[in-house]
Design a protein around this motif. Structure first.
Motif, short mmCIF file in Angstrom:
data_model
loop_
_atom_site.label_atom_id
_atom_site.label_comp_id
_atom_site.label_asym_id
_atom_site.label_seq_id
_atom_site.Cartn_x
_atom_site.Cartn_y
_atom_site.Cartn_z
N ALA A 12 30.22 89.78 75.63
CA ALA A 12 29.97 90.49 74.34
C ALA A 12 31.30 91.00 73.89
N ILE A 13 31.69 90.73 72.68
CA ILE A 13 32.85 91.28 72.00
C ILE A 13 32.61 91.70 70.52
N ASP A 14 33.69 92.67 69.92
CA ASP A 14 33.63 92.91 68.54
C ASP A 14 34.54 92.34 67.70
N SER A 15 34.55 92.65 66.71
CA SER A 15 35.40 91.77 65.66
C SER A 15 36.72 91.76 65.91
N LEU A 16 37.12 92.88 66.56
CA LEU A 16 38.79 93.11 67.07
C LEU A 16 38.68 93.66 68.37
N ARG B 200 31.84 81.65 76.33
CA ARG B 200 31.80 81.90 74.94
C ARG B 200 31.90 83.39 74.67
N ALA B 201 32.44 83.70 73.91
CA ALA B 201 32.73 85.24 73.44
C ALA B 201 31.64 85.31 72.26
N ILE B 202 30.71 86.31 72.17
CA ILE B 202 29.72 86.47 71.19
C ILE B 202 29.98 87.93 70.64
N PRO B 203 29.33 88.09 69.36
CA PRO B 203 29.57 89.40 68.78
C PRO B 203 28.46 90.40 69.82
N ARG B 204 28.89 91.59 69.87
CA ARG B 204 28.01 92.49 70.78
C ARG B 204 26.55 92.59 70.15
N TYR B 205 26.56 92.53 69.03
CA TYR B 205 25.03 92.77 68.31
C TYR B 205 24.14 91.77 68.57
N SER B 206 24.67 90.60 68.92
CA SER B 206 23.96 89.32 69.17
C SER B 206 23.70 89.18 70.72
N PHE B 207 24.23 90.26 71.50
CA PHE B 207 24.23 90.19 73.07
C PHE B 207 22.93 91.01 73.48
#
Length: 432
Positions: free
Chosen positions: A183-187, A233-240
């Motif tokens: 889980a990561i953010d946009s930056l 895969r790195a995915i947006p945190r809000y979809s984790f």
DNA sequence: GCGATCAGGT
DNA sequence: CACACCTGATCGC
């Protein structure tokens, strides 16, 4: 400095100069492509990312602040109408790409806005920042410190990002037959992903908009948008979420890794023994000092949150001991935290008042320097007080404002936002 | 019709 | 809880 002069990470009307510390959304609320209110100061890298995040923003308002050198600015005092000169300097905040702190010095005294920052004892960047700060303060007192107090409570204790990154790699190597989502953010957290990519010699999948950012940041080799090329895969945190992980596991064995310094991570599971999930088989286990027995009160190690999710203490904010070191170094007259928490006390005054105040600031000056100078200071007033609450709305009517787009019903606003980001519209995959 | 803002979610 | 972010609904121009 009186109000009506400058704002840092605040975008309401009424200032003459606006400073942006970094490009995370919680610091840009009110900033948009339609920005017109005044000159916008930011680091070179943030400026580069800014025009990607807000396409069409008026670049003539951008003022690039090079890191580590003094810049001067002359504004007008709203009360007296007379010119007010001051200097300011940007210092690398070690938070996310482009993030800086701002130090202001003028007749009003000296003030530092950290924005969000990580004061990692072991890092080179911090050594440099330390030197720049000490040099910039010289024999002056720091009158007010606007501090990133996100983790300003002794319960927040976590290791360096380097150590946490190794924990992430360990978890991945211990699951050789699993798909991995992080889980990561946009930056932010690019260093973590790069470390994984380089250590394991694999590419990492990111979503299309994120790949754009990666390219702007100069990473061209380590990332891909092709799922077939990698199991990480790195995915947006809000979809984790646990639901996402459960759904993925109906397709293939998948684990999720949440890099975070947040408390829910610590409280989650009381270490079910083998944190890395390795049995005797599979990848070789590292014989290092990391303790995998019980992590009930140790927030410095990875924890298994549930069957699918691991939480690793990788944080882009300073932990408590780092905040303490920072304050001990600067000995400000006053501190103001920039965040508040309902659950934990993170008020810097509660923990660090004994390190603050005029006497402490003076102490620092005496410790550090021989040559003296008049310590008379103008009273330091706050800038740009927060305009509080105006939410009169009581009962909102539900209104359907949806658009049929190739048979998929989305709201008008959502559609525009997605188009703006270059996202696929008819995206039905769970993870993009 | 559009941008801005809020509520509510992960 | 909320690191930072998304979506949908609604407001006001």
């Amino acid at each position: 400095m009186e109000s009506g002069m400058i704002s840092v990470d605040r975008w309401s009307a009424g200032s003459q100069a606006y400073f942006l510390t970094h490009l995370h959304a919680d610091h840009t609320a009110g900033l948009s492509a339609a920005w017109r209110r005044g000159p916008l100061f930011c680091s070179r890298l943030t400026g580069k990312l800014l025009s990607c995040k807000f396409p069409g923003i008026d670049l003539s308002l951008l003022r690039i602040v090079d890191i580590g050198t003094w810049h001067s600015l002359s504004l007008t005092s709203p009360s007296s109408g007379s010119p007010t000169d001051f200097v300011f300097k940007a210092i690398d905040a070690q938070h996310c790409p482009g993030a800086v702190m701002y130090l202001f010095r003028g007749d009003f005294g000296c003030m530092l806005f950290t924005g969000d920052f990580r004061w990692e004892t072991s890092s080179k960047g911090m050594e440099n920042g330390r030197a720049v700060l000490l040099d910039a303060l010289k024999n002056q007192t720091l009158d007010i410190l606007h501090l990133d107090n996100t983790y300003c409570n002794p319960i927040f204790s976590f290791p360096s990002r380097e150590v946490a990154a190794r924990q992430v790699v360990d978890i991945i190597t211990c699951h050789p037959d699993h798909e991995i989502v992080i889980a990561i953010d946009s930056l932010g957290k690019e260093d973590l992903l790069l470390y994984i990519s380089q250590t394991l010699n694999i590419k990492i999948w990111v979503w299309p908009e994120r790949l754009q950012f990666m390219h702007l940041l100069g990473f061209h080799q380590n990332f891909t948008t092709q799922t077939s090329l990698t199991r990480v895969r790195a995915i947006p945190r809000y979809s984790f979420s646990n639901e996402t992980l459960e759904a993925l596991n109906t397709l293939r064995p998948t684990i999720g890794i949440m890099p975070s310094g947040l408390p829910w991570a610590l409280e989650a599971s009381k270490g079910s023994g083998n944190i890395f999930g390795c049995s005797a088989s599979g990848a070789k286990k590292k014989e290092d000092s990391r303790n995998t027995s019980s992590c009930s009160e140790n927030s410095g190690t990875a924890t298994r949150y549930n069957d699918y999710i691991f939480v690793v203490p990788y944080s882009d904010h300073s932990c408590y001991s780092e905040i303490q070191e920072f304050i001990e170094l600067l000995r400000p007259v006053n501190i103001r935290g920039i965040v508040s928490s309902k659950k934990y006390c993170i008020d810097p005054h509660y923990y660090f008042d004994h390190l603050c105040g005029a006497e402490q600031a003076l102490w620092r000056v005496q410790q550090k320097l021989e040559h003296e100078e008049g310590m008379d200071r103008a009273e330091v007033a706050d800038i740009e007080p927060v305009a509080e609450g105006n939410s009169p709305v009581v009962g909102r009517k539900r209104k359907l404002d949806q658009i049929d787009f190739f048979g998929i019903r989305v709201s008008r606003v959502s559609l525009l936002r997605r188009l703006c980001r270059g996202a696929k519209i008819a995206d039905t995959e769970p993870l993009s």
